[in-house]
Design a protein around this motif. Structure first.
Motif, short mmCIF file in Angstrom:
data_model
loop_
_atom_site.label_atom_id
_atom_site.label_comp_id
_atom_site.label_asym_id
_atom_site.label_seq_id
_atom_site.Cartn_x
_atom_site.Cartn_y
_atom_site.Cartn_z
N GLY A 1 3.20 -1.14 10.69
CA GLY A 1 2.15 -2.09 11.04
C GLY A 1 1.77 -3.02 9.91
O GLY A 1 0.88 -3.86 10.07
N GLY A 2 2.40 -2.86 8.73
CA GLY A 2 2.16 -3.78 7.62
C GLY A 2 1.47 -3.19 6.42
O GLY A 2 1.25 -3.89 5.42
N LEU A 3 1.10 -1.90 6.44
CA LEU A 3 0.44 -1.29 5.28
C LEU A 3 1.38 -1.34 4.07
O LEU A 3 2.53 -0.90 4.15
CB LEU A 3 0.09 0.17 5.57
CG LEU A 3 -0.64 0.91 4.44
CD1 LEU A 3 -2.10 0.50 4.39
CD2 LEU A 3 -0.53 2.44 4.63
N PRO A 4 0.93 -1.85 2.93
CA PRO A 4 1.76 -1.82 1.73
C PRO A 4 2.00 -0.39 1.25
O PRO A 4 1.05 0.38 1.11
CB PRO A 4 0.94 -2.61 0.70
CG PRO A 4 0.04 -3.48 1.52
CD PRO A 4 -0.31 -2.63 2.72
N VAL A 5 3.25 -0.04 1.02
CA VAL A 5 3.62 1.29 0.55
C VAL A 5 4.60 1.15 -0.61
O VAL A 5 5.59 0.42 -0.51
CB VAL A 5 4.28 2.12 1.67
CG1 VAL A 5 4.68 3.51 1.15
CG2 VAL A 5 3.34 2.27 2.87
N LEU A 6 4.31 1.85 -1.69
CA LEU A 6 5.19 1.87 -2.86
C LEU A 6 5.69 3.29 -3.07
O LEU A 6 4.88 4.21 -3.21
CB LEU A 6 4.44 1.41 -4.12
CG LEU A 6 5.23 1.46 -5.43
CD1 LEU A 6 6.38 0.46 -5.42
CD2 LEU A 6 4.31 1.21 -6.62
N GLY A 7 7.00 3.47 -3.09
CA GLY A 7 7.60 4.77 -3.38
C GLY A 7 8.25 4.74 -4.74
O GLY A 7 9.13 3.92 -4.99
N ILE A 8 7.78 5.61 -5.63
CA ILE A 8 8.29 5.66 -7.00
C ILE A 8 9.16 6.90 -7.18
O ILE A 8 8.70 8.02 -6.96
CB ILE A 8 7.13 5.70 -8.01
CG1 ILE A 8 6.20 4.50 -7.83
CG2 ILE A 8 7.67 5.75 -9.44
CD1 ILE A 8 4.91 4.60 -8.64
N CYS A 9 10.41 6.73 -7.57
CA CYS A 9 11.34 7.82 -7.85
C CYS A 9 11.45 8.75 -6.63
O CYS A 9 12.08 8.40 -5.65
CB CYS A 9 10.92 8.55 -9.12
SG CYS A 9 12.23 9.59 -9.83
N ASN A 10 10.85 9.92 -6.66
CA ASN A 10 10.88 10.80 -5.50
C ASN A 10 10.28 10.11 -4.27
O ASN A 10 10.73 10.32 -3.14
CB ASN A 10 10.13 12.09 -5.80
CG ASN A 10 10.26 13.14 -4.71
OD1 ASN A 10 9.27 13.66 -4.22
ND2 ASN A 10 11.49 13.47 -4.32
N GLY A 11 9.30 9.24 -4.49
CA GLY A 11 8.74 8.47 -3.41
C GLY A 11 9.75 7.52 -2.79
O GLY A 11 9.75 7.29 -1.57
N PHE A 12 10.62 6.94 -3.61
CA PHE A 12 11.72 6.10 -3.13
C PHE A 12 12.65 6.94 -2.26
O PHE A 12 13.07 6.52 -1.17
CB PHE A 12 12.45 5.52 -4.34
CG PHE A 12 13.48 4.46 -4.05
CD1 PHE A 12 13.77 4.03 -2.77
CD2 PHE A 12 14.17 3.87 -5.11
CE1 PHE A 12 14.72 3.04 -2.52
CE2 PHE A 12 15.13 2.89 -4.89
CZ PHE A 12 15.40 2.47 -3.59
N GLN A 13 12.96 8.13 -2.72
CA GLN A 13 13.82 9.03 -1.95
C GLN A 13 13.19 9.36 -0.59
O GLN A 13 13.88 9.39 0.43
CB GLN A 13 14.07 10.31 -2.76
CG GLN A 13 14.85 10.07 -4.05
CD GLN A 13 14.71 11.21 -5.05
OE1 GLN A 13 13.80 12.04 -4.95
NE2 GLN A 13 15.61 11.26 -6.02
N ILE A 14 11.89 9.59 -0.59
CA ILE A 14 11.18 9.89 0.66
C ILE A 14 11.25 8.71 1.61
O ILE A 14 11.46 8.87 2.82
CB ILE A 14 9.72 10.29 0.38
CG1 ILE A 14 9.66 11.61 -0.41
CG2 ILE A 14 8.94 10.44 1.68
CD1 ILE A 14 8.28 11.94 -0.95
#
Length: 229
Positions: free
Chosen positions: A77-90
């Motif tokens: 729906g447009g929520l900004p989400v940043l995945g860092i390292c393991n977050g990128f993997q998720i």
């Protein structure tokens, strides 16, 4: 602004991410993996670490957490989400971003300060940078090698969705030196290096990482170019 930081079992850098949010000038809201309520946050950070012990695959179990189910819907729906390292993997496991992160080609864990070149400033998380800007932030991963089929890689290139590349050395063998990518809408970004560890002169190699957190605040405040729908 209220930025949520999710804590999974095995999260390692959630405290650092929350501190980066506060240093950027926002309120850090701690989100628990088992709670589907995002508590009205304006954006979300998925931190680094080893969610659920990296069993099965990195991020494979975290993708099915209650919090992630809500984040997936909100991101669409447009929520900004940043995945860092393991977050990128998720994010890749959740299919919010294409491709996958695999074992470093040299089979060693890498922990060093790493130069990146910013390739896209049209995302919610990079609007305060300049195109081609070189930034220095730490990298620390054992499974940070970004891979995708050639069609996906070509599409990422053609649509400007490669957000940052490794320069002056590739620490993990990622295809096309890719360090960060975004989704089509530009609100979801995955980055393998750790911007939350480059926000203070005392502990980081630079203050460059603060730019990602400042960018999303500027985006939310309408001070940068709107992310296209």
């Amino acid at each position: 602004m209220r930025i949520g930081v999710v804590t999974f079992p095995g999260s390692l850098d959630d405290g650092d991410a929350a501190r980066a949010v506060r240093l950027a000038g926002a309120e850090a809201v701690r989100l628990w993996h088992a709670d589907p309520d995002l508590h009205g946050v304006d954006a979300v950070v998925l931190p680094g670490g080893f969610s659920y012990g990296d069993y099965l695959r990195c991020g494979a179990i975290a993708r099915f957490s209650a919090a992630m189910e809500s984040i997936i819907d909100a991101a669409k729906g447009g929520l900004p989400v940043l995945g860092i390292c393991n977050g990128f993997q998720i994010l890749c496991e959740a299919h919010l971003l294409p491709g996958a992160l695999t074992r470093n080609q040299h089979l060693h864990f890498r922990n060093r300060d790493q130069w990146l070149k910013v390739e896209s400033t049209s995302t919610a998380w990079t609007g305060t940078f300049t195109d081609g800007q070189e930034i220095l932030i730490p990298v620390k991963n054992g499974e940070g090698c970004y891979v995708a089929d050639q069609r996906t890689l070509d599409e990422l290139e053609a649509t400007g969705r490669v957000v940052a590349r490794y320069i002056r050395g590739n620490p993990n063998g990622s295809q096309r030196d890719i360090a960060a990518i975004t989704n089509e809408r530009g609100n979801v970004v995955g980055i393998m290096p750790h911007p939350e560890h480059a926000v203070e002169a005392l502990t980081g190699p630079s203050l460059d990482g603060l730019g990602l957190f400042a960018s999303v605040l500027a985006h939310l405040a309408g001070k940068t170019t709107a992310v296209p729908a």
